[in-house]
Enzyme design. Structure first.
Site, PDB file in Angstrom:
ATOM      1  N   GLU A 273      -8.770  11.973  22.623  1.00 55.29           N
ATOM      2  CA  GLU A 273      -8.963  12.573  21.236  1.00 55.29           C
ATOM      3  C   GLU A 273      -7.834  12.691  20.606  1.00 55.29           C
ATOM      4  OE1 GLU A 273     -11.834  16.184  20.456  1.00 55.29           O
ATOM      5  OE2 GLU A 273      -9.844  16.955  20.978  1.00 55.29           O
TER       6      GLU A 273
ATOM      7  N   HIS B 153      11.682   9.833   7.683  1.00 54.50           N
ATOM      8  CA  HIS B 153      11.098   9.151   8.845  1.00 54.50           C
ATOM      9  C   HIS B 153      11.152   7.877   8.696  1.00 54.50           C
ATOM     10  CE1 HIS B 153       7.364   7.305  10.645  1.00 54.50           C
ATOM     11  NE2 HIS B 153       7.943   7.952  11.795  1.00 54.50           N
TER      12      HIS B 153
ATOM     13  N   LYS C   5       3.885  15.284   8.616  1.00 49.07           N
ATOM     14  CA  LYS C   5       3.043  14.101   9.280  1.00 49.07           C
ATOM     15  C   LYS C   5       2.966  14.239  10.638  1.00 49.07           C
ATOM     16  CE  LYS C   5       5.411  11.017   6.031  1.00 49.07           C
ATOM     17  NZ  LYS C   5       6.324   9.741   5.828  1.00 49.07           N
TER      18      LYS C   5
ATOM     19  N   LYS D 262      12.635  -2.581  -1.392  1.00 48.30           N
ATOM     20  CA  LYS D 262      12.841  -1.369  -1.767  1.00 48.30           C
ATOM     21  C   LYS D 262      13.567  -0.507  -0.644  1.00 48.30           C
ATOM     22  CE  LYS D 262       9.217   1.912  -2.085  1.00 48.30           C
ATOM     23  NZ  LYS D 262       7.674   2.193  -2.233  1.00 48.30           N
ATOM     24  N   ASP D 263      13.511  -0.837   0.628  1.00 48.36           N
ATOM     25  CA  ASP D 263      14.158   0.074   1.464  1.00 48.36           C
ATOM     26  C   ASP D 263      15.473  -0.306   1.509  1.00 48.36           C
ATOM     27  OD1 ASP D 263      11.816   1.449   2.382  1.00 48.36           O
ATOM     28  OD2 ASP D 263      11.492   0.299   4.299  1.00 48.36           O
TER      29      ASP D 263
ATOM     30  N   ASP E  33      -4.666  10.132   5.563  1.00 50.24           N
ATOM     31  CA  ASP E  33      -4.504   9.313   6.691  1.00 50.24           C
ATOM     32  C   ASP E  33      -4.030   7.885   6.032  1.00 50.24           C
ATOM     33  OD1 ASP E  33      -5.315  11.171   8.490  1.00 50.24           O
ATOM     34  OD2 ASP E  33      -6.765  10.022   9.285  1.00 50.24           O
ATOM     35  N   ASN E  34      -3.006   7.330   6.932  1.00 47.52           N
ATOM     36  CA  ASN E  34      -2.395   6.165   6.491  1.00 47.52           C
ATOM     37  C   ASN E  34      -2.252   5.239   7.781  1.00 47.52           C
ATOM     38  OD1 ASN E  34      -1.910   6.967   3.752  1.00 47.52           O
ATOM     39  ND2 ASN E  34      -0.236   8.151   4.448  1.00 47.52           N
TER      40      ASN E  34
END
Length: 183
Positions: A28, A119, A72, A169-170, A48-49
């Site tokens: 679960e 993160h 998160k 982008k990062d 949710d991603n």
């Protein structure tokens, strides 16, 4: 579910019960009542991603600013990653510190990351599916981050032996020093 604290206040490692038999396993991955009982946190996850990445993909270090900040709950569905969390809360005794945790499809661990932390993760397996719940909706204007190789944070990503895949982008994210000046 077992809950372990970390060096960074509020960052928790959750280990759910896994039930194995001849067919495989059952776990679960989230239950609101169990989460609240084990963590003493009343979090309402609203989004949710999930991402799919190849070996060497480095995503991060990301966070949402201001009222759009997100807590998160992250996990690996398939594969293996090195997960990195950086404390960006200026009033925290661990401000500017980071922790690294290996998440994979076998340990089934999850990490709760409170609001105010950046993160990121590096994919160590051939591919990885990474999933995370957020307690606030994504807002493009609040999107921010810190460059993964920031000299002040000095994170050892342990990726010298692999080809890194990092988005443009990062690669253009700010430094930790620039972040501190805005605080």
């Amino acid at each position: 579910m077992q809950v372990a604290t970390t060096l960074i206040d509020g960052v928790l490692i959750l280990s759910p019960k896994v039930f194995y038999d001849q067919r495989g396993y059952f776990v679960e991955t989230f239950n609101q009542k169990v989460f609240q009982k084990c963590t003493n946190l009343e979090i309402n996850f609203v989004q949710d991603n999930q991402s799919f990445s190849e070996k060497g993909t480095l995503r991060g270090l990301h966070f949402q600013k201001g009222q759009h900040a997100q807590a998160k709950l992250v996990r690996v569905v398939s594969g293996k990653v090195m997960d990195v969390i950086v404390d960006l809360r200026v009033d925290s005794p661990t401000f500017g510190k980071h922790i690294k945790i290996i998440l994979d499809q076998d340990n089934h661990q999850q990490i709760f990351i409170p609001r105010g932390c950046a993160h990121g993760f590096l994919v160590l397996s051939e591919t990885a599916i990474f999933s995370y719940k957020c307690d606030n909706y994504y807002n493009q204007q609040a999107e921010s981050g810190i460059i993964y190789n920031d000299p002040d944070l000095n994170i050892d990503w342990q990726n010298q032996d692999m080809r890194s895949i990092i988005s443009e982008k990062d690669l253009s994210l700010n430094t930790f020093k620039a972040y501190r000046q805005l605080c």
